[in-house]
Design an enzyme around this catalytic site. Structure first.
Site: not given
Length: 546
Positions: A25, A77, A154-155, A230, A248, A392, A521, A523
């Site tokens: 993400g 994400d 992953d299936l 390589k 980072v 909240c 919210h 944020e």
């Protein structure tokens, strides 16, 4: 197919391999950030799970649920997408396999397939591609940035990968490129960068018909030139197309690293899109964050009290919001996680938990576990003048605490704890109108963006610099209107209300250095360039107090 390629949009598909959790993400958002200065970049996230959205998933299993302005509950994400690309994302940009199967079954029942046998190929893969084209056409996108969740092999994501393979065939190789995120470990015994996991992951992707144009290799350090050579040799691409996804301190460094590693030039050569990045302000704020990590002007210790503390991704956007505000205030934030379930069992430990703490946040959540521990924490910060932000459920419990210990309602509580064994005597927090009749869990709360009217001359107005704002919500309960007058007589101020509705949205306590709580919210709208005002206000108050 119903929706066709418009001949304009370029497609960038991001896949991942070796291990999960490498940060696809962030990688996808960082690539988009390099282009978004001049181009309209629209992200689409493909998740293999059969839930229609993550709204009913436990945050400790999947990370936080990110809520969009249109009310969509999506993968975390999307927080990176909005913060990096400066877009307001839409629900239809999130595509889960649950949504795909639901769509296929609905079409089959309507007879859309005209009696044909419905198969995974072509019907499922066509539905996925149609969705890509529909979003690209509707948004008039210059670039559609497609992230495929999970890892190759992953299936559950195989039909997304097959649809992505067919995409290049359909729109032309010059309009579609593939980016693969892998891992280059440095085993402690040999202390040498190892390329074999990347080689094997790319080989697995090749077996599914996709040959990546760019490989981003996550590593503790920048890749050595011979390792790039390589990987390029074994994965059939130039060494210059092997990018160091170096570890980072802050995710906001990633676009800067990708810029230096030459991704814009590769995009120009492959897709013929010229969009030089403009990252001056971004770079300056990242420099401030990095400097304060090693040589801080001031350290602020912020406690976050919750029950999901064993997985910090549960509160990812809150952590990011603190980072945003800290960068603008030139301070460094140290986070202390407080398990409110433990505090509920041992309330006497609150004083020890609060030693050296400059500010406290009680985030959102659901259920009864740990709530009395949160009330203990809220009472302590209110009585000891420690800057506080409740979000909240955090606001609802701040109201409960105030009702009990200031207004004398000893049995005040929330209807969320009401059961056959427990009756709430004074339900200062009650169901929103109509919510008590709802039986289904998914997408049934008050969700998405709503306007908030702010009282003049309040701290909220000072913090926001406005009397009308728009924020995002995800709740089923509200401050009980029957108790508002009594609470305000006790000294509580409800400084923000819903537009045209009698729903309390912001509360504050005058005379306290910073006691703010909100039903929304904040944020979810914070970004590096535009930090959320309530977080900025919290850290300002903590800075002044410290």
């Amino acid at each position: 197919m119903e929706n066709q390629y418009n001949g304009k949009t370029k497609f960038i598909v991001v896949t991942g391999g070796v291990i999960s959790g490498l940060g696809k993400g962030v990688a996808a958002a960082s690539i988009g950030a390099l282009l978004s200065n001049r181009l309209k970049v629209i992200p689409v996230k493909c998740d293999g799970y059969l839930n229609t959205d993550p709204g009913t998933m436990n945050p400790t299993e999947h990370g936080e649920v990110y809520v969009l302005d249109d009310g969509g509950e999506v993968d975390m994400d999307f927080g990176h997408y909005e913060r990096f690309l400066n877009v307001v994302a839409r629900s239809e940009w999130s595509l889960t396999m649950g949504k795909v199967f639901k769509l296929i079954l609905e079409k089959e029942r309507r007879g859309d397939y005209l009696g044909h046998t419905v198969q995974f190929i072509p019907h499922v893969t066509n539905a996925i591609k149609e969705h890509f084209f529909e979003v690209a056409n509707k948004e008039n996108a210059d670039v559609l940035l497609i992230e495929i969740g999970g890892t190759v092999g992953d299936l559950e994501n195989q039909f997304f990968i097959e649809a992505a393979r067919q995409l290049s065939h359909e729109v032309g190789n010059e309009n579609c490129m593939y980016v693969h995120l892998t891992y280059v470990p440095i085993p402690s015994g040999v202390k040498e960068q190892k390329s074999k996991p990347t080689q094997m992951s790319v080989r697995e992707l090749n077996e599914r018909g996709i040959y990546p144009d760019i490989i981003i290799a996550r590593c503790e350090e920048f890749l050595k030139p011979h390792i790039k050579e390589k990987i390029g040799l074994f994965c059939n691409l130039p060494a210059s197309h092997v990018i160091s996804g170096v570890d980072v301190k802050h995710v906001y460094e990633c676009p800067l690293v990708y810029d230096k590693e030459g991704i814009p030039e590769i995009l120009l050569k492959k897709l013929r899109i010229y969009a030089p990045p403009k990252l001056d302000t971004w770079s300056r704020l990242v420099d401030t964050m990095n400097r304060n990590d090693s040589n801080p002007r001031k350290i602020l210790n912020v406690a976050i009290g919750g029950k999901y503390t064993r997985l910090e991704d549960s509160y990812a956007s809150i952590v990011e919001s603190l980072n945003h505000a800290a960068a603008h205030l030139d301070v460094h934030v140290e986070i202390r996680w407080i398990d409110t379930e433990k505090l509920e069992q041992h309330p006497e430990e609150v004083e020890a938990d609060m030693q050296g703490i400059d500010a406290v946040i009680i985030p959102g959540g659901f259920g009864t576990r740990g709530i009395e521990g949160k009330v203990v924490l809220i009472q302590y910060v209110r009585e000891h003048n420690i800057p506080f932000l409740g979000i909240c459920y955090g606001m609802q419990l701040a109201v409960v605490e105030f009702a009990r210990h200031v207004c004398g309602m000893k049995d005040a509580g929330t209807m969320e704890t009401e059961s056959s064994k427990h009756h709430v005597q004074d339900p200062v927090i009650a169901y929103l109108p109509g919510q008590d009749k709802i039986k289904e869990m998914g997408a049934t709360m008050r969700l998405g963006g709503h306007d908030v009217m702010i009282r003049k001359d309040s701290l909220a107005e000072k913090v926001y610099g406005a009397t009308e704002i728009r924020e995002r919500f995800r709740h089923r309960y509200e401050v009980n209107p029957q108790y508002v007058e009594q609470l305000e007589k006790g000294g509580l101020v409800f400084s923000g209300k819903a537009k045209n509705e009698d729903i309390m949205q912001i509360m504050e306590i005058p005379g306290h250095p910073y006691f703010m709580a909100c039903q929304f919210h904040p944020e979810l709208k914070s970004s590096l360039l535009h930090p959320a005002p309530l977080f900025l206000g919290l850290l300002k108050a903590a800075d002044e107090r410290a």
